[in-house]
Design an enzyme around this catalytic site. Structure first.
Site, PDB file in Angstrom:
ATOM      1  N   ASP A 149      27.159  41.672 -39.071  1.00 46.80           N
ATOM      2  CA  ASP A 149      27.778  42.737 -39.865  1.00 46.80           C
ATOM      3  C   ASP A 149      26.704  43.418 -40.690  1.00 46.80           C
ATOM      4  O   ASP A 149      26.033  42.785 -41.494  1.00 46.80           O
ATOM      5  CB  ASP A 149      28.851  42.166 -40.787  1.00 46.80           C
ATOM      6  CG  ASP A 149      30.113  41.852 -40.038  1.00 46.80           C
ATOM      7  OD1 ASP A 149      30.983  42.733 -39.944  1.00 46.80           O
ATOM      8  OD2 ASP A 149      30.225  40.721 -39.531  1.00 46.80           O
ATOM      9  N   LYS A 153      30.843  44.241 -46.669  1.00 44.43           N
ATOM     10  CA  LYS A 153      32.244  44.629 -46.538  1.00 44.43           C
ATOM     11  C   LYS A 153      33.132  43.915 -47.550  1.00 44.43           C
ATOM     12  O   LYS A 153      34.195  43.407 -47.199  1.00 44.43           O
ATOM     13  CB  LYS A 153      32.722  44.375 -45.102  1.00 44.43           C
ATOM     14  CG  LYS A 153      31.856  45.097 -44.068  1.00 44.43           C
ATOM     15  CD  LYS A 153      32.187  44.769 -42.651  1.00 44.43           C
ATOM     16  CE  LYS A 153      31.227  45.488 -41.704  1.00 44.43           C
ATOM     17  NZ  LYS A 153      31.321  45.086 -40.332  1.00 44.43           N
TER      18      LYS A 153
HETATM   19  C1  LIG Z   1      22.264  43.864 -38.874  1.00 43.89           C
HETATM   20  S1  LIG Z   1      22.048  43.991 -37.122  1.00 43.89           S
HETATM   21  C2  LIG Z   1      21.428  42.373 -36.666  1.00 43.89           C
HETATM   22  C3  LIG Z   1      20.828  42.315 -35.303  1.00 43.89           C
HETATM   23  C4  LIG Z   1      20.313  40.951 -34.812  1.00 43.89           C
HETATM   24  N1  LIG Z   1      21.405  39.996 -34.680  1.00 43.89           N
HETATM   25  C5  LIG Z   1      19.222  40.414 -35.685  1.00 43.89           C
HETATM   26  O1  LIG Z   1      19.440  39.421 -36.401  1.00 43.89           O
HETATM   27  O2  LIG Z   1      18.115  40.991 -35.669  1.00 43.89           O
HETATM   28  C6  LIG Z   1      23.734  43.955 -36.581  1.00 43.89           C
HETATM   29  C7  LIG Z   1      23.968  44.592 -35.218  1.00 43.89           C
HETATM   30  O3  LIG Z   1      25.232  44.185 -34.734  1.00 43.89           O
HETATM   31  C8  LIG Z   1      25.866  45.282 -34.087  1.00 43.89           C
HETATM   32  N2  LIG Z   1      27.315  45.002 -34.092  1.00 43.89           N
HETATM   33  C9  LIG Z   1      28.120  44.807 -35.161  1.00 43.89           C
HETATM   34  N3  LIG Z   1      29.376  44.510 -34.775  1.00 43.89           N
HETATM   35  C10 LIG Z   1      29.350  44.491 -33.405  1.00 43.89           C
HETATM   36  C11 LIG Z   1      30.336  44.243 -32.420  1.00 43.89           C
HETATM   37  N4  LIG Z   1      31.588  43.942 -32.761  1.00 43.89           N
HETATM   38  N5  LIG Z   1      29.977  44.313 -31.112  1.00 43.89           N
HETATM   39  C12 LIG Z   1      28.695  44.612 -30.757  1.00 43.89           C
HETATM   40  N6  LIG Z   1      27.717  44.875 -31.657  1.00 43.89           N
HETATM   41  C13 LIG Z   1      28.042  44.821 -32.970  1.00 43.89           C
HETATM   42  C14 LIG Z   1      25.422  46.490 -34.907  1.00 43.89           C
HETATM   43  O4  LIG Z   1      25.456  47.679 -34.129  1.00 43.89           O
HETATM   44  C15 LIG Z   1      23.981  46.103 -35.278  1.00 43.89           C
HETATM   45  O5  LIG Z   1      23.044  46.591 -34.336  1.00 43.89           O
END
Ligand SMILES: C[S@@+](CC[C@H](N)C(=O)[O-])C[C@H]1O[C@@H](n2cnc3c(N)ncnc32)[C@H](O)[C@@H]1O
Length: 250
Positions: A149, A153
């Site tokens: 997330d 939120k």
């Molecule tokens: C803050 S980034 C963290 C990325 C990675 N997990 C890291 O630790 O580097 C959160 C990512 O999750 C994606 N995201 C959030 N909710 C999602 C969902 N329900 N399905 C797919 N992607 C989602 C967002 O677009 C964002 O790119």
């Protein structure tokens, strides 16, 4: 979104905000080169990131082999996905990310990794819906949601990825004994995860006997999101849940 009789479209409650999907030249190049083989198209409903109920993909065919399946929801630019998948060459990893340029960066990282990472396929869609519709009951061995997330939120609980609904999907799609690893840098969100998942039927907190928080997952690299949280003075919380062997109907 749901189309009504008069063609108005209502937004579904999702955990992300879709940003402009403009790619820089190197992302565009990686997308062109690698998306045909490593991005799995899925049938959507009204919005491009929704996932329609559909026949479950033949994941063995998609990967060209049979192997345990790991799912990541919110893989971002692949900063944890790529090294963690590289460390698990015996598993097939399906990653969900709604932001196409981030998927392009991930494809580029996979190709540049030494040796290249080939046990990952990406789906540009909502991972909560994807987990429900693209896997058979008990088909997934492990789930990763790290900093998924993008904001905590506090006033938008309904938009948090971790929810009773997602917990029920996890219990049905993960194999009994399967593990769900989570991490967040927001204290109130971490507590929400505990409150929601500790009570979720069919899930067991793997560290219930030692305070309930998991030790930092050794395989999880420090990404910019963790660094950002630490720099702002926030503690990082890891969590680990196991799908109970006697988990309900599937
Ligand atoms: C803050 S980034 C963290 C990325 C990675 N997990 C890291 O630790 O580097 C959160 C990512 O999750 C994606 N995201 C959030 N909710 C999602 C969902 N329900 N399905 C797919 N992607 C989602 C967002 O677009 C964002 O790119």
């Amino acid at each position: 979104m749901t189309a009504t009789g008069d063609q108005r479209v209502h937004r579904e409650v999702v955990s992300f905000v879709r940003r402009s999907a403009r790619m820089n030249p190197s992302q565009a190049k990686a997308w062109q080169r690698w998306s045909p083989s490593h991005v799995v198209p899925v049938q959507t409903r009204e919005t491009s990131t929704s996932v329609a109920p559909q026949p479950v993909p033949d994941w063995d065919e998609v990967f060209g082999r049979h192997a345990p399946i790991i799912v990541e929801i919110g893989s971002g630019q692949g900063d944890s996905l790529v090294p963690m998948a590289a460390a698990r060459p015996d598993c097939n990893v399906v990653a969900f990310e709604v932001f196409e340029p981030a998927v392009a960066s991930t494809l580029s990282k996979m190709a540049r990794h030494e040796p290249p990472v080939d046990n990952v396929r990406l789906v540009v869609a909502d991972g909560a819906q994807g987990l429900a519709h693209l896997f058979h009951p008990g088909q997934v061995a492990e789930l990763w949601t790290f900093f998924a997330d993008p904001w905590h939120k506090a006033r938008h609980h309904k938009r948090r990825l971790v929810s009773d609904d997602l917990a029920a999907t996890v219990v049905s799609r993960l194999v009994p004994g399967g593990r769900w690893f989570l991490a967040t840098d927001w204290q109130d969100y971490a507590e929400w995860m505990r409150a929601t998942l500790d009570e979720a039927p069919g899930l067991v907190n793997a560290h219930a006997d030692s305070g309930g928080w998991a030790p930092r997952l050794a395989a999880r690299p420090v990404t910019k999101y963790e660094r950002r949280g630490l720099a702002a003075g926030r503690a990082i919380h890891d969590l680990e849940y196991v799908v109970a062997p006697e988990a309900g109907p599937r």
